[in-house]
Scaffold this motif. Structure first.
Motif, PDB file in Angstrom:
ATOM      1  N   LEU A  19       0.642  -1.184   0.191  1.00 34.59           N
ATOM      2  CA  LEU A  19       0.086  -0.162  -0.143  1.00 34.59           C
ATOM      3  C   LEU A  19       1.032   1.191  -0.018  1.00 34.59           C
ATOM      4  O   LEU A  19       0.513   2.041  -0.746  1.00 34.59           O
ATOM      5  N   ILE A  20       1.896   1.047   0.878  1.00 35.93           N
ATOM      6  CA  ILE A  20       2.728   2.444   0.820  1.00 35.93           C
ATOM      7  C   ILE A  20       3.439   2.700  -0.437  1.00 35.93           C
ATOM      8  O   ILE A  20       3.775   3.809  -0.763  1.00 35.93           O
ATOM      9  N   VAL A  21       4.066   1.459  -1.032  1.00 40.04           N
ATOM     10  CA  VAL A  21       4.826   1.604  -2.206  1.00 40.04           C
ATOM     11  C   VAL A  21       3.920   2.188  -3.342  1.00 40.04           C
ATOM     12  O   VAL A  21       4.203   2.917  -4.098  1.00 40.04           O
ATOM     13  N   TRP A  22       2.609   1.659  -3.297  1.00 40.08           N
ATOM     14  CA  TRP A  22       1.396   2.057  -4.208  1.00 40.08           C
ATOM     15  C   TRP A  22       1.298   3.779  -3.941  1.00 40.08           C
ATOM     16  O   TRP A  22       1.106   4.398  -5.193  1.00 40.08           O
ATOM     17  N   ARG A  23       1.390   4.086  -2.957  1.00 35.98           N
ATOM     18  CA  ARG A  23       0.977   5.652  -2.466  1.00 35.98           C
ATOM     19  C   ARG A  23       2.196   6.426  -3.087  1.00 35.98           C
ATOM     20  O   ARG A  23       2.162   7.420  -3.678  1.00 35.98           O
ATOM     21  N   PHE A  24       3.681   5.979  -2.890  1.00 31.86           N
ATOM     22  CA  PHE A  24       4.597   6.621  -3.348  1.00 31.86           C
ATOM     23  C   PHE A  24       5.181   6.372  -4.735  1.00 31.86           C
ATOM     24  O   PHE A  24       5.874   7.249  -5.352  1.00 31.86           O
ATOM     25  N   ARG A  25       4.714   5.393  -5.251  1.00 33.53           N
ATOM     26  CA  ARG A  25       4.925   4.861  -6.718  1.00 33.53           C
ATOM     27  C   ARG A  25       6.562   5.316  -6.849  1.00 33.53           C
ATOM     28  O   ARG A  25       6.607   5.825  -8.159  1.00 33.53           O
ATOM     29  N   THR A  26       7.261   4.848  -6.277  1.00 32.83           N
ATOM     30  CA  THR A  26       8.864   5.126  -6.597  1.00 32.83           C
ATOM     31  C   THR A  26       9.164   6.399  -6.754  1.00 32.83           C
ATOM     32  O   THR A  26      10.258   6.797  -7.203  1.00 32.83           O
ATOM     33  N   THR A  27       8.465   7.615  -6.541  1.00 31.64           N
ATOM     34  CA  THR A  27       8.830   8.763  -6.451  1.00 31.64           C
ATOM     35  C   THR A  27       9.630   9.343  -5.521  1.00 31.64           C
ATOM     36  O   THR A  27       9.527   8.951  -4.438  1.00 31.64           O
ATOM     37  N   GLY A  28      11.095   9.863  -5.952  1.00 28.68           N
ATOM     38  CA  GLY A  28      11.781  10.371  -4.950  1.00 28.68           C
ATOM     39  C   GLY A  28      12.491   9.353  -4.262  1.00 28.68           C
ATOM     40  O   GLY A  28      12.225   8.150  -4.467  1.00 28.68           O
ATOM     41  N   SER A  54       8.606  -8.329  16.299  1.00 31.20           N
ATOM     42  CA  SER A  54       9.508  -7.392  15.345  1.00 31.20           C
ATOM     43  C   SER A  54       8.770  -7.329  14.171  1.00 31.20           C
ATOM     44  O   SER A  54       8.416  -5.904  13.681  1.00 31.20           O
ATOM     45  N   TYR A  55       8.153  -8.095  13.433  1.00 31.82           N
ATOM     46  CA  TYR A  55       7.326  -8.088  12.269  1.00 31.82           C
ATOM     47  C   TYR A  55       6.038  -7.061  12.716  1.00 31.82           C
ATOM     48  O   TYR A  55       5.479  -6.392  11.760  1.00 31.82           O
ATOM     49  N   ILE A  56       5.313  -7.182  13.813  1.00 29.41           N
ATOM     50  CA  ILE A  56       4.217  -6.589  14.377  1.00 29.41           C
ATOM     51  C   ILE A  56       4.691  -5.023  14.254  1.00 29.41           C
ATOM     52  O   ILE A  56       3.932  -4.113  13.784  1.00 29.41           O
ATOM     53  N   LEU A  57       5.790  -4.751  14.980  1.00 29.70           N
ATOM     54  CA  LEU A  57       6.300  -3.315  15.027  1.00 29.70           C
ATOM     55  C   LEU A  57       6.500  -2.825  13.595  1.00 29.70           C
ATOM     56  O   LEU A  57       6.365  -1.696  13.276  1.00 29.70           O
ATOM     57  N   PHE A  58       7.278  -3.514  12.684  1.00 32.50           N
ATOM     58  CA  PHE A  58       7.318  -3.003  11.358  1.00 32.50           C
ATOM     59  C   PHE A  58       6.160  -2.795  10.664  1.00 32.50           C
ATOM     60  O   PHE A  58       5.874  -1.734  10.138  1.00 32.50           O
ATOM     61  N   SER A  59       5.059  -3.687  11.065  1.00 33.42           N
ATOM     62  CA  SER A  59       3.783  -3.379  10.208  1.00 33.42           C
ATOM     63  C   SER A  59       3.003  -2.236  10.742  1.00 33.42           C
ATOM     64  O   SER A  59       2.404  -1.190   9.806  1.00 33.42           O
ATOM     65  N   PHE A  60       3.184  -1.964  11.955  1.00 31.20           N
ATOM     66  CA  PHE A  60       2.517  -0.853  12.575  1.00 31.20           C
ATOM     67  C   PHE A  60       3.303   0.417  12.023  1.00 31.20           C
ATOM     68  O   PHE A  60       2.919   1.569  12.011  1.00 31.20           O
ATOM     69  N   GLY A  61       4.609   0.419  12.025  1.00 33.41           N
ATOM     70  CA  GLY A  61       5.344   1.429  11.570  1.00 33.41           C
ATOM     71  C   GLY A  61       4.853   1.671  10.232  1.00 33.41           C
ATOM     72  O   GLY A  61       4.947   3.136   9.866  1.00 33.41           O
ATOM     73  N   VAL A  62       4.674   0.897   9.236  1.00 33.57           N
ATOM     74  CA  VAL A  62       4.288   1.096   7.831  1.00 33.57           C
ATOM     75  C   VAL A  62       2.775   1.601   7.852  1.00 33.57           C
ATOM     76  O   VAL A  62       2.625   2.802   7.308  1.00 33.57           O
ATOM     77  N   TYR A  63       1.976   1.096   8.784  1.00 28.87           N
ATOM     78  CA  TYR A  63       0.735   1.723   8.960  1.00 28.87           C
ATOM     79  C   TYR A  63       0.489   3.183   9.269  1.00 28.87           C
ATOM     80  O   TYR A  63      -0.255   4.137   8.620  1.00 28.87           O
ATOM     81  N   ASP A  64       1.592   3.675  10.242  1.00 19.41           N
ATOM     82  CA  ASP A  64       1.635   4.764  10.500  1.00 19.41           C
ATOM     83  C   ASP A  64       2.005   5.850   9.447  1.00 19.41           C
ATOM     84  O   ASP A  64       1.435   6.930   9.419  1.00 19.41           O
ATOM     85  N   HIS A  65       2.800   5.308   8.733  1.00 20.13           N
ATOM     86  CA  HIS A  65       3.609   6.111   7.686  1.00 20.13           C
ATOM     87  C   HIS A  65       2.293   6.339   6.551  1.00 20.13           C
ATOM     88  O   HIS A  65       2.158   7.488   5.957  1.00 20.13           O
ATOM     89  N   ILE A  66       1.603   5.261   6.261  1.00 21.67           N
ATOM     90  CA  ILE A  66       0.550   5.386   5.330  1.00 21.67           C
ATOM     91  C   ILE A  66      -0.531   6.323   5.800  1.00 21.67           C
ATOM     92  O   ILE A  66      -1.218   7.316   5.139  1.00 21.67           O
ATOM     93  N   LYS A  67      -0.764   6.332   7.354  1.00 21.07           N
ATOM     94  CA  LYS A  67      -1.523   7.626   7.723  1.00 21.07           C
ATOM     95  C   LYS A  67      -0.874   8.961   7.685  1.00 21.07           C
ATOM     96  O   LYS A  67      -2.036   9.753   7.376  1.00 21.07           O
ATOM     97  N   ILE A  68       0.148   9.033   7.846  1.00 19.59           N
ATOM     98  CA  ILE A  68       0.818  10.296   7.851  1.00 19.59           C
ATOM     99  C   ILE A  68       0.576  10.714   6.431  1.00 19.59           C
ATOM    100  O   ILE A  68       0.340  11.999   6.194  1.00 19.59           O
TER     101      ILE A  68
END
Lengths: 270, 95
Positions: free
Chosen positions: A57-66, A238-252
């Motif tokens: 989802l986050i890759v889709w949002r950024f689409r390799t820009t920057g 560790s996987y849960i923390l990574f997942s929540f980290g990505v989710y937080d970034h999606i929200k931001i």
């Protein structure tokens, strides 16, 4: 203030998820080693699957820009590698009933680290100049300290453990310590910023991974490891923390439709 | 003439800010634009007149490291520092 409120929003579900997974594994342990093995293996697949989905989802949002776009693409590489590794481990263990360590799963576990290192470096690229020499040396010092027990164990290992097992079990905490360096630098650089929560979760995730891998090395050398061992709780965390980290970034960085049109209007003025 | 020059400088400042933010990623640019709009009711080109808004928004997103982003914007704009307002922007952004 907004940042603090948003962080609190995620802190509660994160805490519930961490406690919940720990309790499930501990309860399964009471039911026997075969039960805990199955429960843990399936839990690994589900959690890394969610990790892959969120990273997509986050890759889709950024689409390799920057550089951040490239960073998230690399992180997807990490998530995918570890998902394949966990799936391979489970197939070996639950379908073929063979010991999955060492196996092809280790290739995928290790493959995730260069991607992770690339992610951290690309994410820090736009702000790299803020990293002082003192900060870099301190981060390297902390990470090296974490790797010391692993290197010590590697030299005093049980002769019944094969050389390949020794090398692999020792490699994990060392590569964890290497990726911990840029993660620590990021924590300091993004301090007080919105993205700091994402970065803290990823950094804590790497720390959990390091502790888990040190535990895995120790239990492998003492022949006490089994799937569902308490150290697996830390590795799952560790996987849960990574997942929540990505989710937080999606929200931001989620798309703000209400503002988007107005911004387009401002561009049209030129 | 002065008005036209100001508009040109405003556009150049907006382009420099946009280029630096897009270097991090399009969503980063969108997030900064969105925060400027929500918190200060202004757009990227308006940062020419209110550089402190951009500094505050970057700080709220990137924390301590916002100074390096500000530094990159300064570098992009330094060649136009003969313009009085641009000089003020370069000197006050993020300070």
């Amino acid at each position: 203030m907004l940042t603090i409120r948003k962080q609190n929003e995620l802190q509660k579900p994160l805490l519930i998820t961490l406690i919940g997974t720990g309790l499930i594994i501990m309860t399964s342990t009471v039911l026997g080693k075969e039960v805990v093995k199955s429960v843990t293996d399936i839990m690994y697949i589900v959690i890394t699957g969610i990790f892959v989905a969120l990273t997509t989802l986050i890759v889709w949002r950024f689409r390799t820009t920057g550089s951040h776009g490239k960073a998230w693409l690399l992180f997807l590489g990490t998530a995918t590698s570890w998902f394949i590794a966990e799936t391979t481990w489970t197939i070996y263990e639950l379908v073929y009933n063979v010991n999955p360590f060492p196996s092809i799963a280790d290739v995928f576990y290790l493959m995730g680290y260069p991607f992770m290192f690339g992610f951290l470096i690309y994410y820090l690229k736009p702000v790299r100049r803020a990293a002082t020499r003192k900060l870099i040396i301190t981060a390297i010092g902390i990470s090296a300290t974490i790797a010391i027990p692993s290197i010590y164990m590697a030299y005093s290992f049980d002769p019944s453990v094969s050389l390949l097992e020794n090398i692999l079990a020792t490699t994990y905490p060392i590569v964890d310590a290497i990726v911990f360096v840029p993660a620590l630098i990021g924590i300091v650089l993004f301090f007080r910023g919105e993205v700091n929560f994402t970065w803290s979760l990823i950094c804590t995730g790497i720390f959990c991974s390091t502790i888990g891998d040190l535990g895995f090395q120790f239990t492998t050398f003492t022949n006490t490891y089994y799937t569902g061992h308490p150290i697996d709780i830390i590795l799952i965390w560790s996987y849960i923390l990574f997942s929540f980290g990505v989710y937080d970034h999606i929200k931001i960085f989620k798309k703000d439709k209400s503002v988007e049109d107005k911004v387009k209007y401002s561009d049209d003025r030129f | 003439m002065d008005f036209e020059r100001k508009q040109l400088m405003k556009a150049l400042a907006a382009l420099a800010i946009e280029r630096v933010l897009l270097g991090a990623g399009k969503p980063v640019f969108e997030k900064v634009s969105s925060k400027l709009q929500k918190e200060y009711k202004c757009y990227i080109p308006d940062c020419y007149d209110h550089p402190e808004y951009l500094g505050n928004v970057l700080k709220s997103i990137f924390g301590n490291s916002y100074v390096t982003i500000v530094e990159q914007i300064r570098e992009e704009l330094v060649e136009y520092s003969d313009d009085k307002d641009m000089d003020i922007l370069i000197k006050t952004i993020g300070s």
